[in-house]
Design an enzyme around this catalytic site. Sequence first.
Site, PDB file in Angstrom:
ATOM      1  N   SER A   1      -5.392 -75.316  28.534  1.00 40.09           N
ATOM      2  CA  SER A   1      -6.616 -75.039  29.282  1.00 40.09           C
ATOM      3  C   SER A   1      -6.458 -75.457  30.741  1.00 40.09           C
ATOM      4  CB  SER A   1      -7.812 -75.721  28.607  1.00 40.09           C
ATOM      5  OG  SER A   1      -9.008 -75.086  28.967  1.00 40.09           O
TER       6      SER A   1
ATOM      7  N   LYS B   1     -35.739 -74.944  36.775  1.00 40.07           N
ATOM      8  CA  LYS B   1     -35.423 -76.015  37.725  1.00 40.07           C
ATOM      9  C   LYS B   1     -34.840 -77.227  37.005  1.00 40.07           C
ATOM     10  CE  LYS B   1     -35.439 -78.530  41.410  1.00 40.07           C
ATOM     11  NZ  LYS B   1     -34.218 -78.418  42.223  1.00 40.07           N
TER      12      LYS B   1
END
Lengths: 295, 553
Positions: free
Chosen positions: A116, A162
Amino acid sequence: MAENTTTELRPRLRLSKLWAVWVILALVLGHFLSGWLIPVPTIGIVRLEGDIYDTTADYVVKQLNYARNDPSVRAVVLKINSPGGGVAASENLYYSILAFREAKPLIVSIDTLAASGGYYAACAADFIYAKPSSSIGNIGVVSLLPAPSFVDEELITTGPFKLIGSSRGSYIRELELLKQGFLAAVLAQREKQLKVEKDELARGEIYVGMIALNLGLIDSLGTISDAVEKAAELARVAHYQVVELETLPGLEPPEPPPFTFGNEGSGSSPNRTNRRGTLLPGFYYLTMNEAEVSW
Amino acid sequence: MKSLRAVIVLVVLFLIPFAARLGFFYRGVYQPSPVPRPSLSELATPPRAEKAEFVESATESKAVVVFDFAHDNNFKEAELNVLLSRLAVRGAKPEYLMPEDRLDRKLCRAQGFVVISPKKLFSNDEIRQVRHFVQTGGKLLLVTDPTRFETIFDQAGFPTGRRSDAAVMNILSASFGIVFQDDFLYNMVHNAGTFHDIKLVDFADLPLTQGLEEVIFFAAHSITTSGKPVIKADAETRSSLTERQGGLIVAALSNDDRVLGVSDWTFLTEPYSSQASNDRLISNIADFLVTGSREYTLADFPYFFGDHVDLRYAGKEAVGGEVLARAGVLQNAFDAVGKKLMPRKSSVADSDVLFIGLYDGLDYVQDYLTTRQISITLESKTEPSDESNRSASESGTPTETPRPTASASATLVAEPTGSYSDTLQADLEQGPAATETPTPSLKGTVSVADLGEFPTDTVTLISLGKGIGPKVMIVLAASESALAEAMGILAAGDLSKCLTGEESALCPSAPVEGTTVVMEPTSDFYLPPPEPEIPMTPTLEFIEPVEPPLLPD
């Protein structure tokens, strides 16, 4: 007559002695000055061990910057043994390696694992060595889905996402975009060498070194000694010294941060089973085994 | 000139070490090749999945759908919202099977049963009960999901592996020819955002797939079935287990169209339910659950009734206190399962009815009995006192219109002259002596098509009709005591001493002593075992004092 001869030879002898002194002086001076001005070429060894998080990435970048600015360091061998880590930290390594290569060669030697984010960093090198049994690949992104959006009576926000950052659907699509970015980064460096389709790489498989070589994920099988020789060859140096850069003054390893993602290293520490629980919000180029995922 | 030469020589001598050093260490100058940079600006996020237009068109239903919460099911209550809302729109009533509930009792009244990602195995008894439920017309929805697995921990508390919900579900689903594989499907090329979100467009022509254009499953097992594939993945989709491509089934229906296996739960939850045609598929699944007709058996008493049941008396004479007491017991039995049994003079349209009475009250229930192929023939009157109320011979379809009785002992009468409270009051005023008068048995025969012919004074008839619509149950006995005995049997839910047919049972008129009949469940008919008695309030009486062992000196 003999006295005349002796009288004539004395100034010559004095002159010869003076010349010898000058010659020796020039040679000695040249020797010392050349040693100062032309130091023994150095192949620097930089280690990337364990999870890639901000501190480990910054430390590697610090060593690369030192190597780039030090004229004696003619090339760097980056020894990788990493399951990857944070996306931003991996990208930091990737672009720092690209910048380093514009000045000096950088060779990667994969030890046990470059998965990865570990491979993301590795693929930026000029040349990649790995052992036949090294684990390589695992291209892709890992993340925990954000919690469903909610509203709070006391904590007032100005938008529905938010607090959370994004909807789950958007988050998944961003994850896919990051995977495409990972693939683009690999293809940019290794498009000519790769013998495997992009979609095949996107499956996120880990390959052993021998298969990784066949697929073009690495350039050659070899150890760090081979990597050092290759670095010297690319840097066009015949005789050199090998220095672990972390042993140099001012380049000591930093203290790992307390109990956050990446703190446990890549060994078989029991803390690794806690990886899922300690994963902070965000995207990761990271490989995890079943025990770590199942926690 | 000489001096200049000397300086040059000295400079050369000075540079010799440099040259030697350079020559020794270096073979040239590193010329970096261009370093390519990835062009990330060309990349874009995958497009959002299209949302197909969805207008709900629900058919009214009063079906009960039971959700399994008794097998450590791996889902959150909030995830049921979408399916519950679709059921609510259809008027269906959800019920929940909790660990303390008996499965057979819950399924008695249910039209649909939903099992989602169980972590606890179904027992053999439970599997038999579910099979009986399906055999009698119930609809079963089995949902698994590759993301719902159980983590296995070792003794030290470290995770050692995981158990897929497919393995647990297969213990149940395999009985219906549906087996979930322990894999997940993925498509690296044409997916709905990420590899395991697969787009599905291959639908069988079934009611379940009506109106579907494209469905998205968000991680799904593959299914092997001996039934009908409902939805298949496309040729590019692979199984993570076998790497097999093409023909992978993600939803399957059993051959009798009563069991639906779906290998993804996520698409049934918000917000995934609104993507593509998922909304339509969920509505189709809701329709699947609430449609059809259960074939109830007597063993399902009283669960096959609705919430409100009319208790009507079918008989010419008023009944006494013994029947009154048993009616109270029956009411309690209904109350215990959340239903109301209320006596009524006449039935409200479309309401469930429980008729109780003597064989001479045939005219109230004759139509039902004829439909159920039951005939009752009564001999001529045997009791002089009954002459005024009975015809000389009654058989088949009596013509006499029932008349109101003047008996003050009656509490439930066919057509009472006053209100129920009046008659109840009259009963109380008469005292127990009036209600304890034994009534003579009505002689004759009762013939049930699939059970045979029996003397009326030895058997009590209990009958429940099949079919859609209000449930009508009839209990007829030859005497008050026999009627009371039959009501006791019903209240206890124990028909083990009765001869049971397809729609009717014949129970002994008098209590059977010393003969315990154990009926083994068969594939054709299932009788649930009697409910174990659990003391609700433990007292000290239950605690056996234990003598401490004597220690050796």
